[in-house]
Design an enzyme around this catalytic site. Sequence first.
Site, short mmCIF file in Angstrom:
data_model
loop_
_atom_site.label_atom_id
_atom_site.label_comp_id
_atom_site.label_asym_id
_atom_site.label_seq_id
_atom_site.Cartn_x
_atom_site.Cartn_y
_atom_site.Cartn_z
N TRP A 120 108.10 -24.36 73.93
CA TRP A 120 108.46 -25.76 73.79
C TRP A 120 109.95 -25.94 73.55
O TRP A 120 110.58 -26.84 74.12
CB TRP A 120 107.63 -26.42 72.70
N ASP A 189 111.25 -30.98 66.75
CA ASP A 189 110.00 -31.29 67.44
C ASP A 189 108.86 -30.80 66.54
O ASP A 189 108.55 -29.63 66.50
CB ASP A 189 109.97 -30.57 68.79
N LYS A 213 97.84 -33.58 67.91
CA LYS A 213 97.51 -32.43 67.07
C LYS A 213 96.94 -32.90 65.73
O LYS A 213 95.80 -32.62 65.40
CB LYS A 213 98.74 -31.55 66.83
#
Length: 377
Positions: A120, A189, A213
């Site tokens: 990511w 992030d 999530k």
Amino acid sequence: PPPPFFLMIRPPPRSTLLYSWAASDVYKRQALPLGVLNRSRAEMTDWLGLGVSVMEVSHRSREFVAVAKHAEATLRRLLAISDDYAVLFLQGGASAQFSAVPLNLTAAGQVIDQVVTGQWSKKAHAEGERYSPVNLVASSADQQFTTVPEASEWQRDPSAAYLHYCPNETIGGLAFSYVPESEVPLVADMSSTILSQPIDVDQFGVIYAGAQKNIGPAGLTVVIVRRDLLGRARSETPSTMNWQNAADNDSMHNTPPTFAIYLAALVFDWLEELGGLTVIEEINRRKAGKLYDLIDASDFFSNPVEVKSRSLINVPFTLAEAALDDVFLQEADAAQLLNLKGHRSVGGMRASLYNAVDEASVDALCDFLRHFEQRHG
């Protein structure tokens, strides 16, 4: 006025792992608290006695504005977010913020500092290069993303607009055990870790997180941005990606993802009713501890990440014989332990222990691992 928008019922534990584990590709299946799912089901066709669902009312109606305000207020309490920060509910997923961050924080040609510790942050690095020069501060790619580079070895650019990193890499199960010190605004992030434990928001310039999530369904992204960083967007920034526009319009510059915000508000209420982030952190550490302890004590299962950099949320593991992977997954599916296959880029297995995955589910997985090792080890 509409009735109070609170979730007062503590959800009962789930008995299996059905729908609790992250899927094997980028479209991850999250766990939502059972009490939240039950309430949303009960209100699906008759929300607040209006005879319609929350998805069918105007986002500017009195009733939905109350939901949005409640969601923000509850999130502010959970994370102790001061008025120095704007809280935005946006669309596009966290990946859209890979573009929005440089567009909102850099002038043309201004350098971005980026730490790469997994897939990511690697994607954020690549997207940042579309807009500005990116200085690779540090990377653990040569170590297969199994460690966090020592901060003493980082090569920073003092002229950088900001420093970007990903505190928890879901795919590799790698996590920072600390918040990096930074002279420039720190951007994080937090898609996979937000609300899993307390954080000091004041250490960050910007925090952003996809909802799928620990917050709610995919389609919602939360951005927490220090107000002094607003108003810096480049002229070419799309209006829907300009944080100032979102802040000025209470996240309603365009139609917001109303159902996702509604569910997020219910999840925030569930966390408060549970006791807040200190309590959920204790639960999450117990869950992760059980699984790591089993893996570390086994000669059959192993975790590739250095101990101090292990994720609290995403636990990858491999079997002693890769030839048994398909057998493991077949037997796991039969035991209602679903979606344990690791991401295709790293292989092996991965268990994701998001907030709504209860301890009974982790216990069930641990029992399965023990029995599988006894039969195949």
